[in-house]
Design a protein around this motif. Sequence first.
Motif, PDB file in Angstrom:
ATOM      1  N   LYS A   1      12.328  22.127 -16.914  1.00 35.08           N
ATOM      2  CA  LYS A   1      11.454  22.203 -18.083  1.00 35.08           C
ATOM      3  C   LYS A   1      11.185  23.659 -18.437  1.00 35.08           C
ATOM      4  N   ARG A   2      10.819  23.866 -19.676  1.00 34.02           N
ATOM      5  CA  ARG A   2      10.509  25.227 -20.123  1.00 34.02           C
ATOM      6  C   ARG A   2       9.021  25.510 -19.956  1.00 34.02           C
ATOM      7  N   THR A   3       8.692  26.767 -19.764  1.00 36.52           N
ATOM      8  CA  THR A   3       7.301  27.195 -19.685  1.00 36.52           C
ATOM      9  C   THR A   3       6.544  26.718 -20.916  1.00 36.52           C
ATOM     10  N   GLY A   4       5.366  26.142 -20.694  1.00 39.77           N
ATOM     11  CA  GLY A   4       4.531  25.664 -21.781  1.00 39.77           C
ATOM     12  C   GLY A   4       4.742  24.205 -22.146  1.00 39.77           C
ATOM     13  N   GLU A   5       5.816  23.602 -21.653  1.00 39.82           N
ATOM     14  CA  GLU A   5       6.066  22.187 -21.942  1.00 39.82           C
ATOM     15  C   GLU A   5       5.081  21.307 -21.196  1.00 39.82           C
ATOM     16  N   LYS A   6       4.826  20.132 -21.734  1.00 35.23           N
ATOM     17  CA  LYS A   6       4.033  19.108 -21.054  1.00 35.23           C
ATOM     18  C   LYS A   6       5.001  18.259 -20.239  1.00 35.23           C
ATOM     19  N   VAL A   7       4.666  18.044 -18.981  1.00 37.57           N
ATOM     20  CA  VAL A   7       5.573  17.348 -18.075  1.00 37.57           C
ATOM     21  C   VAL A   7       4.871  16.132 -17.485  1.00 37.57           C
ATOM     22  N   PHE A   8       5.564  15.021 -17.476  1.00 35.73           N
ATOM     23  CA  PHE A   8       5.049  13.789 -16.871  1.00 35.73           C
ATOM     24  C   PHE A   8       5.928  13.416 -15.680  1.00 35.73           C
ATOM     25  N   LEU A   9       5.290  13.223 -14.532  1.00 40.11           N
ATOM     26  CA  LEU A   9       5.988  12.700 -13.360  1.00 40.11           C
ATOM     27  C   LEU A   9       5.394  11.326 -13.069  1.00 40.11           C
ATOM     28  N   GLU A  10       6.276  10.331 -13.030  1.00 40.11           N
ATOM     29  CA  GLU A  10       5.822   8.955 -12.872  1.00 40.11           C
ATOM     30  C   GLU A  10       6.112   8.449 -11.464  1.00 40.11           C
ATOM     31  N   CYS A  11       5.200   7.612 -10.972  1.00 42.22           N
ATOM     32  CA  CYS A  11       5.355   7.038  -9.638  1.00 42.22           C
ATOM     33  C   CYS A  11       4.908   5.584  -9.674  1.00 42.22           C
ATOM     34  N   VAL A  12       5.720   4.712  -9.094  1.00 38.93           N
ATOM     35  CA  VAL A  12       5.403   3.287  -9.039  1.00 38.93           C
ATOM     36  C   VAL A  12       5.573   2.796  -7.609  1.00 38.93           C
ATOM     37  N   GLN A  13       4.603   2.002  -7.136  1.00 36.19           N
ATOM     38  CA  GLN A  13       4.724   1.396  -5.809  1.00 36.19           C
ATOM     39  C   GLN A  13       4.640  -0.119  -5.949  1.00 36.19           C
ATOM     40  N   ASP A  14       5.326  -0.804  -5.031  1.00 39.23           N
ATOM     41  CA  ASP A  14       5.472  -2.258  -5.190  1.00 39.23           C
ATOM     42  C   ASP A  14       4.724  -3.055  -4.128  1.00 39.23           C
ATOM     43  N   MET A  15       3.771  -2.429  -3.435  1.00 38.91           N
ATOM     44  CA  MET A  15       3.099  -3.127  -2.342  1.00 38.91           C
ATOM     45  C   MET A  15       1.616  -3.385  -2.604  1.00 38.91           C
ATOM     46  N   ASP A  16       1.177  -3.267  -3.838  1.00 39.58           N
ATOM     47  CA  ASP A  16      -0.214  -3.552  -4.180  1.00 39.58           C
ATOM     48  C   ASP A  16      -1.186  -2.649  -3.409  1.00 39.58           C
ATOM     49  N   HIS A  17      -0.765  -1.427  -3.132  1.00 43.56           N
ATOM     50  CA  HIS A  17      -1.611  -0.485  -2.405  1.00 43.56           C
ATOM     51  C   HIS A  17      -2.737   0.034  -3.283  1.00 43.56           C
ATOM     52  N   GLU A  18      -3.907   0.211  -2.672  1.00 46.31           N
ATOM     53  CA  GLU A  18      -5.052   0.727  -3.421  1.00 46.31           C
ATOM     54  C   GLU A  18      -4.941   2.234  -3.639  1.00 46.31           C
ATOM     55  N   ASN A  19      -4.474   2.945  -2.622  1.00 42.93           N
ATOM     56  CA  ASN A  19      -4.512   4.407  -2.647  1.00 42.93           C
ATOM     57  C   ASN A  19      -3.171   5.004  -3.059  1.00 42.93           C
ATOM     58  N   MET A  20      -3.230   5.983  -3.938  1.00 44.26           N
ATOM     59  CA  MET A  20      -2.012   6.702  -4.320  1.00 44.26           C
ATOM     60  C   MET A  20      -2.309   8.198  -4.373  1.00 44.26           C
ATOM     61  N   PHE A  21      -1.285   9.000  -4.074  1.00 44.89           N
ATOM     62  CA  PHE A  21      -1.450  10.431  -3.872  1.00 44.89           C
ATOM     63  C   PHE A  21      -0.303  11.195  -4.540  1.00 44.89           C
ATOM     64  N   TRP A  22      -0.618  12.406  -4.983  1.00 46.89           N
ATOM     65  CA  TRP A  22       0.419  13.356  -5.382  1.00 46.89           C
ATOM     66  C   TRP A  22       0.290  14.619  -4.540  1.00 46.89           C
ATOM     67  N   TYR A  23       1.400  14.985  -3.882  1.00 46.87           N
ATOM     68  CA  TYR A  23       1.487  16.212  -3.108  1.00 46.87           C
ATOM     69  C   TYR A  23       2.583  17.090  -3.710  1.00 46.87           C
ATOM     70  N   ARG A  24       2.520  18.385  -3.415  1.00 46.77           N
ATOM     71  CA  ARG A  24       3.658  19.236  -3.657  1.00 46.77           C
ATOM     72  C   ARG A  24       4.053  19.908  -2.349  1.00 46.77           C
ATOM     73  N   GLN A  25       5.362  20.113  -2.192  1.00 41.03           N
ATOM     74  CA  GLN A  25       5.870  20.733  -0.985  1.00 41.03           C
ATOM     75  C   GLN A  25       6.533  22.050  -1.334  1.00 41.03           C
TER      76      GLN A  25
END
Lengths: 115, 112
Positions: free
Chosen positions: A13-37
């Motif tokens: 992506k270019r500097t200044g762009e809006k970026v969407f990262l999508e995540c889907v889980q299939d186990m009906d989990h209550e908790n969801m997290f985003w980390y960066r490494q």
Amino acid sequence: DVKVTQSSRYLVKRTGEKVFLECVQDMDHENMFWYRQDPGLGLRLIYFSYDVKMKEKGDIPEGYSVSREKKERFSLILESASTNQTSMYLCASSGSDRTGKGHLHFGEGSWLTVV
Amino acid sequence: DQQVKQNSPSLSVQEGRISILNCDYTNSMFDYFLWYKKYPAEGPTFLISISSIKDKNEDGRFTVFLNKSAKHLSLHIVPSQPGDSAVYFCAASAPGNEKLTFGTGTRLTIIP
């Protein structure tokens, strides 16, 4: 088996762009997290959510926002991408309880390069 | 402020020998500890965990030891196998806290 799916593996992506990262889980989990490494810094928590429409800031929320409209989906948004947000982004879910002691199930990661 | 530290960025061990990965923490409120394993281009996978009420937990070739007074935990892998080559992260959580705090990781290389 729990499956956490991140929609994009590699993005540029270019500097200044809006970026969407999508995540889907299939186990009906209550908790969801985003980390960066990042090299030498390990995994750092950006945001997490323990219920639909609920969100909590992690250790490095600056420059990010999140959305959880449905239980299975947790989106990470970079409002205006910057080069220091070039990183590997990891989504995770857990379902045992709200104390975070449920074992996190991670997606395969999204490599984002901001130029 | 790095509350969970893995001071060895890398470790090389001969196949069949014991691998020992170390982790130190500073937050005395942490009461649950986990180890994750990560291959390149994949997400981390859960390996083994230990509660602060125990000082040892074993699962096959993997054993985690916890020394609360020293705020130190270690992961022992014996015997080490080539498939164990990966980056290992330790993580910790405190009571009433939904999040895990991760260390910086140790890259383990098993030499055939």
